[in-house]
Design a protein around this motif. Sequence first.
Motif, PDB file in Angstrom:
ATOM      1  N   PRO A  29      -1.442  12.385   9.095  1.00 12.38           N
ATOM      2  CA  PRO A  29      -0.358  12.902   9.457  1.00 12.38           C
ATOM      3  C   PRO A  29       0.937  12.395   9.048  1.00 12.38           C
ATOM      4  O   PRO A  29       1.894  13.102   8.850  1.00 12.38           O
ATOM      5  N   GLY A  30       0.989  11.356   8.639  1.00 10.21           N
ATOM      6  CA  GLY A  30       1.975  10.613   8.195  1.00 10.21           C
ATOM      7  C   GLY A  30       1.810   9.200   7.537  1.00 10.21           C
ATOM      8  O   GLY A  30       0.887   8.644   8.115  1.00 10.21           O
ATOM      9  N   LEU A  31       2.793   8.710   6.692  1.00 10.99           N
ATOM     10  CA  LEU A  31       2.485   7.561   6.324  1.00 10.99           C
ATOM     11  C   LEU A  31       4.118   6.967   5.917  1.00 10.99           C
ATOM     12  O   LEU A  31       4.874   7.449   5.319  1.00 10.99           O
ATOM     13  N   ALA A  32       4.253   5.598   6.338  1.00 12.77           N
ATOM     14  CA  ALA A  32       5.644   5.264   6.149  1.00 12.77           C
ATOM     15  C   ALA A  32       5.515   3.882   5.307  1.00 12.77           C
ATOM     16  O   ALA A  32       4.440   2.905   5.447  1.00 12.77           O
ATOM     17  N   VAL A  33       6.299   3.628   4.430  1.00 11.49           N
ATOM     18  CA  VAL A  33       6.177   2.282   3.703  1.00 11.49           C
ATOM     19  C   VAL A  33       7.645   1.733   3.644  1.00 11.49           C
ATOM     20  O   VAL A  33       8.663   2.614   3.576  1.00 11.49           O
ATOM     21  N   SER A  34       7.766   0.259   3.834  1.00 11.58           N
ATOM     22  CA  SER A  34       9.142  -0.292   3.787  1.00 11.58           C
ATOM     23  C   SER A  34       9.132  -1.457   2.809  1.00 11.58           C
ATOM     24  O   SER A  34       8.107  -1.868   2.513  1.00 11.58           O
ATOM     25  N   LEU A  35      10.362  -1.672   2.190  1.00 16.19           N
ATOM     26  CA  LEU A  35      10.636  -2.482   1.222  1.00 16.19           C
ATOM     27  C   LEU A  35      11.512  -3.610   2.067  1.00 16.19           C
ATOM     28  O   LEU A  35      12.113  -3.248   2.800  1.00 16.19           O
ATOM     29  N   ILE A  36      10.920  -4.742   1.954  1.00 12.84           N
ATOM     30  CA  ILE A  36      11.582  -5.976   2.830  1.00 12.84           C
ATOM     31  C   ILE A  36      11.961  -6.716   1.882  1.00 12.84           C
ATOM     32  O   ILE A  36      11.066  -7.484   1.114  1.00 12.84           O
ATOM     33  N   ASP A  37      13.187  -7.620   2.259  1.00  7.62           N
ATOM     34  CA  ASP A  37      13.576  -8.703   1.397  1.00  7.62           C
ATOM     35  C   ASP A  37      13.176  -9.933   1.993  1.00  7.62           C
ATOM     36  O   ASP A  37      12.434  -9.986   2.879  1.00  7.62           O
ATOM     37  N   ALA A  38      13.679 -10.966   1.505  1.00  6.01           N
ATOM     38  CA  ALA A  38      13.196 -12.353   1.848  1.00  6.01           C
ATOM     39  C   ALA A  38      13.830 -13.119   3.056  1.00  6.01           C
ATOM     40  O   ALA A  38      13.154 -13.850   3.585  1.00  6.01           O
ATOM     41  N   HIS A  39      14.720 -12.427   3.605  1.00  3.51           N
ATOM     42  CA  HIS A  39      15.493 -12.816   4.933  1.00  3.51           C
ATOM     43  C   HIS A  39      14.325 -12.712   6.035  1.00  3.51           C
ATOM     44  O   HIS A  39      14.792 -13.540   7.142  1.00  3.51           O
ATOM     45  N   PRO A  40      13.540 -11.992   6.465  1.00  2.00           N
ATOM     46  CA  PRO A  40      13.009 -10.595   6.122  1.00  2.00           C
ATOM     47  C   PRO A  40      13.930  -9.510   6.713  1.00  2.00           C
ATOM     48  O   PRO A  40      14.187  -9.410   7.914  1.00  2.00           O
ATOM     49  N   LEU A 137      13.736  -6.474  -5.967  1.00  4.52           N
ATOM     50  CA  LEU A 137      12.431  -6.826  -4.780  1.00  4.52           C
ATOM     51  C   LEU A 137      11.315  -6.526  -5.461  1.00  4.52           C
ATOM     52  O   LEU A 137      10.130  -7.135  -5.449  1.00  4.52           O
ATOM     53  N   LEU A 138      11.147  -5.551  -6.129  1.00  2.00           N
ATOM     54  CA  LEU A 138       9.861  -5.155  -6.756  1.00  2.00           C
ATOM     55  C   LEU A 138       9.301  -5.882  -8.062  1.00  2.00           C
ATOM     56  O   LEU A 138       8.310  -6.245  -8.051  1.00  2.00           O
ATOM     57  N   LEU A 139      10.538  -6.503  -8.822  1.00  3.29           N
ATOM     58  CA  LEU A 139      10.031  -7.423  -9.695  1.00  3.29           C
ATOM     59  C   LEU A 139       9.609  -8.681  -9.056  1.00  3.29           C
ATOM     60  O   LEU A 139       8.665  -9.407  -9.428  1.00  3.29           O
ATOM     61  N   GLU A 140      10.401  -8.877  -7.991  1.00  4.21           N
ATOM     62  CA  GLU A 140       9.984 -10.250  -7.255  1.00  4.21           C
ATOM     63  C   GLU A 140       8.648 -10.194  -6.613  1.00  4.21           C
ATOM     64  O   GLU A 140       7.829 -11.118  -6.584  1.00  4.21           O
ATOM     65  N   GLY A 141       8.345  -9.105  -6.141  1.00  6.92           N
ATOM     66  CA  GLY A 141       7.026  -8.847  -5.389  1.00  6.92           C
ATOM     67  C   GLY A 141       5.777  -8.726  -6.471  1.00  6.92           C
ATOM     68  O   GLY A 141       4.873  -9.400  -6.314  1.00  6.92           O
ATOM     69  N   LEU A 142       6.104  -8.271  -7.899  1.00  4.94           N
ATOM     70  CA  LEU A 142       5.039  -8.526  -9.089  1.00  4.94           C
ATOM     71  C   LEU A 142       4.721  -9.865  -9.517  1.00  4.94           C
ATOM     72  O   LEU A 142       3.745 -10.111 -10.035  1.00  4.94           O
ATOM     73  N   ASP A 151      16.169 -13.227 -10.502  1.00  6.46           N
ATOM     74  CA  ASP A 151      17.564 -13.191 -10.092  1.00  6.46           C
ATOM     75  C   ASP A 151      18.716 -13.555 -10.947  1.00  6.46           C
ATOM     76  O   ASP A 151      19.528 -12.980 -11.328  1.00  6.46           O
ATOM     77  N   GLU A 152      18.387 -14.657 -11.708  1.00  5.82           N
ATOM     78  CA  GLU A 152      19.129 -15.363 -12.785  1.00  5.82           C
ATOM     79  C   GLU A 152      19.246 -14.115 -13.871  1.00  5.82           C
ATOM     80  O   GLU A 152      20.382 -14.062 -14.371  1.00  5.82           O
ATOM     81  N   ALA A 153      18.120 -13.553 -14.178  1.00  5.81           N
ATOM     82  CA  ALA A 153      18.279 -12.562 -15.244  1.00  5.81           C
ATOM     83  C   ALA A 153      19.100 -11.452 -14.976  1.00  5.81           C
ATOM     84  O   ALA A 153      19.798 -10.536 -15.643  1.00  5.81           O
TER      85      ALA A 153
END
Length: 159
Positions: A29-40, A137-142, A151-153
């Motif tokens: 019926p539905g699907l939700a995906v959240s992107l969460i940072d380090a704070h969170p 965030l995606l790079l960090e997660g990978l 972050d420096e890059a």
Amino acid sequence: GADPARREDPRGALHRSFLRRLSLSVRIPGLAVSLIDAHPREVLNVVVGPVALETRPGSSAVSLSVGDLQVDDLRSEARYPVPVHPLAGRGQRSHVVEVSAVLCPQYGVSIVENMEIRLAPLAVALDLQLVQVCFGLLLEGLSPGNAAAQDEAFVRAGV
């Protein structure tokens, strides 16, 4: 005898036979995906639904449909709080995304032989800061071990 290059791999024949007999119908019926940072904190939320995935016996075709799609930018400084959403006048389309593919098994792996993607009109308004945050965030997660270096890059690259 037969040309060795034309001989069928037994794994491919088994895979093809399996796909031809497979009947699958998945509806969510539905699907939700959240992107969460380090704070969170939630940065981005993607909601889709209803989602349907189907195959039919006797066919190597697979179909996927998504009825609705919305992306929410949840940052307090968001320039566009809803950067992606369907346009009101979708016409006759009942789905925002429709994908159909024909699979061709070779050497035990399904190769996409033919694919068709249909999209209903979407409104898209992204700001560069949102893209940078999500990409970071995606790079960090990978690669969680290299978060500081990434972050420096980003700073060095001007992203």
